[in-house]
Design an enzyme around this catalytic site. Structure first.
Site, short mmCIF file in Angstrom:
data_model
loop_
_atom_site.label_atom_id
_atom_site.label_comp_id
_atom_site.label_asym_id
_atom_site.label_seq_id
_atom_site.Cartn_x
_atom_site.Cartn_y
_atom_site.Cartn_z
N GLY A 11 12.54 -5.87 10.75
CA GLY A 11 11.49 -6.56 11.52
C GLY A 11 11.71 -6.61 13.01
N SER A 12 12.33 -5.57 13.59
CA SER A 12 12.48 -5.61 15.05
C SER A 12 11.12 -5.49 15.74
CB SER A 12 13.45 -4.53 15.54
OG SER A 12 12.88 -3.26 15.44
N ASN A 13 10.20 -4.75 15.13
CA ASN A 13 8.84 -4.68 15.70
C ASN A 13 8.13 -6.02 15.54
OD1 ASN A 13 7.94 -1.92 16.79
ND2 ASN A 13 9.07 -1.36 14.94
N MET A 89 6.88 -0.57 4.05
CA MET A 89 7.25 0.75 3.53
C MET A 89 6.40 1.18 2.32
SD MET A 89 9.33 1.33 5.81
CE MET A 89 10.15 2.85 5.40
N ARG A 90 5.12 0.86 2.36
CA ARG A 90 4.25 1.29 1.26
C ARG A 90 2.94 1.83 1.81
NH1 ARG A 90 6.21 -0.58 -3.50
NH2 ARG A 90 7.96 -1.98 -3.08
N ASN A 106 -0.63 0.33 12.31
CA ASN A 106 0.72 0.72 11.90
C ASN A 106 1.44 1.37 13.07
OD1 ASN A 106 2.91 1.29 10.07
ND2 ASN A 106 2.19 3.41 9.97
N HIS A 108 4.33 4.33 13.82
CA HIS A 108 5.06 5.42 13.17
C HIS A 108 6.04 6.03 14.18
CE1 HIS A 108 5.90 8.60 10.37
NE2 HIS A 108 5.78 9.47 11.36
C1 GRF Z 1 10.19 1.52 12.63
O1 GRF Z 1 10.92 2.67 12.98
C2 GRF Z 1 8.73 1.86 12.48
O2 GRF Z 1 8.32 2.88 13.34
C3 GRF Z 1 8.62 2.30 11.06
O3 GRF Z 1 9.52 1.48 10.35
C4 GRF Z 1 10.55 1.03 11.23
C5 GRF Z 1 10.55 -0.46 11.14
O4 GRF Z 1 11.58 -1.04 11.91
N1 GRF Z 1 7.26 2.19 10.59
P1 GRF Z 1 11.60 -2.59 12.14
O5 GRF Z 1 11.63 -3.24 10.75
O6 GRF Z 1 10.38 -2.98 12.90
O7 GRF Z 1 12.86 -2.88 12.90
#
Ligand code: GRF
Length: 218
Positions: A11-13, A89-90, A106, A108
């Protein structure tokens, strides 16, 4: 604007979105985190922020459609207007996409349409492209095929590994994902067919050439 986040992992994003809301950069609030993974670190991030989290596992539903119908109903119950996939991841099922057309975003870790699917950074590094990056896009029923909102590019170095390239790309993910969400929340996104037009956008026409011409020459 009420946002619902779907995430499966660290969940860094998700954190970059939380921070951008906290700082006032994004005029919105995250009203729920839904995860398919009870061990996702995203849950701790939500707890720390006082954001409600719900674990919903597909195994508890008779079909994929039922699973995504249940997720949609949780989002609707909370009046979510934008759904953000932050490392979910789905492949998203039709009931959610139909309920939120061009309202599911999303990120990517590659320059789509190159290297869709899992491990975009590894695919790019193995192919040995010179430029890769990341893409924020709306989600449709395909695998990473929806309309592109923002892309950002990085050089791929000769000695890159999947990890080093991922790290460089991740820094950009944390910039462009909040940026795309902000644009959405400020109603600056307009669809023209599959082209996502950003009202008032500026463009930088300086080329990114990788490697730099003349690099290493005396
Ligand atoms: C990221 O690399 C994103 O691009 C991909 O999954 C990863 C998620 O990383 N869809 P985080 O959980 O947000 O750290």
């Amino acid at each position: 604007m009420k946002i619902g986040v779907l995430a499966s992992g660290r969940g860094s994003n998700f954190q970059s979105i939380i921070d951008s809301i906290e700082s006032g950069y994004i005029p919105a609030s995250v009203v729920v985190l839904i995860t398919d993974n009870p061990r996702a670190f995203s849950i701790e991030r939500a707890n720390k922020q006082g954001i409600e989290s719900r674990v919903m596992h597909p195994g508890s539903y008779p079909s994929r459609d039922e699973y995504f119908r249940a997720i949609t109903s949780e989002l609707k119950k909370r009046e979510v207007e934008l759904v953000v996939l932050a490392g979910f991841m789905r492949i998203v099922g039709r009931p959610l996409i139909e309920a939120y057309p061009n309202r599911v975003m999303n990120i990517h870790p590659a320059l789509l349409p190159s290297f869709p699917g899992l491990h975009g950074q590894k695919q790019a590094n193995d192919y040995a492209v010179k430029i890769s990056g990341c893409t924020v896009h709306f989600v449709d029923e395909g695998m990473d095929t929806g309309p592109i909102i923002i892309q950002a590019a990085v050089s791929v170095h000769d000695d890159d590994t999947e990890e080093s390239l991922s790290e460089r790309i991740l820094k950009l993910e944390h910039k462009i994902f909040p940026e795309a969400i902000k644009l959405f929340c400020e109603d600056r996104i307009e669809m023209q067919g599959r082209r996502v037009v950003i009202k008032g956008a500026a463009f930088d026409d300086r080329p990114l050439i990788s490697p730099q011409p003349g690099a290493g020459l005396p």
